[in-house]
Design a protein around this motif. Sequence first.
Motif, PDB file in Angstrom:
ATOM      1  N   ASN A 182      -1.525  31.138 -15.834  1.00 40.02           N
ATOM      2  CA  ASN A 182      -0.105  30.929 -16.145  1.00 40.02           C
ATOM      3  C   ASN A 182       0.087  29.677 -16.993  1.00 40.02           C
ATOM      4  O   ASN A 182      -0.058  28.559 -16.499  1.00 40.02           O
TER       5      ASN A 182
ATOM      6  N   ILE B 181       2.421  27.161 -18.886  1.00 38.08           N
ATOM      7  CA  ILE B 181       3.802  26.673 -18.938  1.00 38.08           C
ATOM      8  C   ILE B 181       3.894  25.716 -20.122  1.00 38.08           C
ATOM      9  O   ILE B 181       3.316  24.627 -20.106  1.00 38.08           O
ATOM     10  N   ARG B 182       4.611  26.134 -21.142  1.00 38.49           N
ATOM     11  CA  ARG B 182       4.727  25.314 -22.352  1.00 38.49           C
ATOM     12  C   ARG B 182       5.899  24.346 -22.222  1.00 38.49           C
ATOM     13  O   ARG B 182       6.796  24.521 -21.387  1.00 38.49           O
TER      14      ARG B 182
ATOM     15  N   THR C  36       8.402  23.985 -24.021  1.00 39.04           N
ATOM     16  CA  THR C  36       9.686  24.635 -24.275  1.00 39.04           C
ATOM     17  C   THR C  36      10.255  25.298 -23.022  1.00 39.04           C
ATOM     18  O   THR C  36      11.465  25.529 -22.935  1.00 39.04           O
ATOM     19  N   ASP C  37       9.379  25.584 -22.048  1.00 39.04           N
ATOM     20  CA  ASP C  37       9.848  26.197 -20.806  1.00 39.04           C
ATOM     21  C   ASP C  37      10.688  25.236 -19.964  1.00 39.04           C
ATOM     22  O   ASP C  37      11.326  25.672 -18.994  1.00 39.04           O
TER      23      ASP C  37
END
Length: 353
Positions: free
Chosen positions: A15, A17-18, A20-21
């Motif tokens: 998973n 998570i960037r 931008t998230d």
Amino acid sequence: MAVKITGVGSFIPENEIRNTDFGNHEFLDTDGSPLTQANEIIIEKFRDITGITARRYADDGIMSSDMAFYASKRAIENSGIDPETLDYIILAHNFGDVKKGAIQSDILPSLASRVKQKLGIRNPKCVAYDILFGCPGWVEGMIQAYAFIRAGMAQKCLVIGSETLSRVVDLHDRDSMIYSDGAGATVVEFSENEDDGILAYESATYALDEAGYLFFGNSYNQELDKDVRYIKMHGRKIYEFAISQVPKAMKACVDKSGIDIDNIKKILIHQANEKMDEAIIHRFYKLYGKTPPDKIMPMSIHTLGNSSVATVPTLFDLLTSGRIEDQTLQKGDVIMFASVGAGMNINAIVYRY
């Protein structure tokens, strides 16, 4: 007698998570008031300081001990040993098995015992235990394995670092973007070649004034349950402590090893903050009147974030398996492991690959 790594493995959650998230997160100040800057600016400043653009979170059903098992299985397969011949399983973590949204962590039985069970090891003489040493836990576990083997108490040890930091972060705290999940493991064995393996180590705890730099505290959202606690830190104090004390510990370790600083090929440092790590490396070389060589410090923080005890062994696995661009290791190269974290604890190892 020498003590060397014969197998390495890691588990990196899928998973991603960037940054931008985090665009729609409600970031708050310590008093609970909203931050005045837009999230886009907060995130951009965060990336400029830490170097982090993405991090990995474990699936909801995967515990820290599960990740530790996956990394350990890969390390054992990489080493080719029979797991029944392991004398010690040393597992470094800080928060145990934490279910997403849970108030309390689970460390009964120990995570090391859970890994031993998952590996199917029947030998009762294989002793399994956990250590809590902040982010430098895996390095400290390596030092302990070295001591056991040098003392004749063991011939083979499994040293693991595993953490699910994503489950102990306050999503209203911008520092929550630093943390991630993962696990790394190494098989450590006796070797008759005195020129191989661990050449020197250094370890220290600064607690009189520094013990509270990392701590558990309430969410910045004052409407949330006060019984639920999250990882918090005094970031500026940690930064100043790290760039002052870590280079000194690294130098003491190198000096004890008898290795010339120019012969160090790579430094694998805890992936906490890119600018902090760069400052540590520059101050370390300045102690010798030198500047750091190009590509001396492989990095994984940009895409994996700070997975605490897992960062250094995961970085070692990525490096030795050729998964870091423009970074290679050759047999006989001298490298250094170094870390800093809660306690405040510092350690370093000089190692011939």
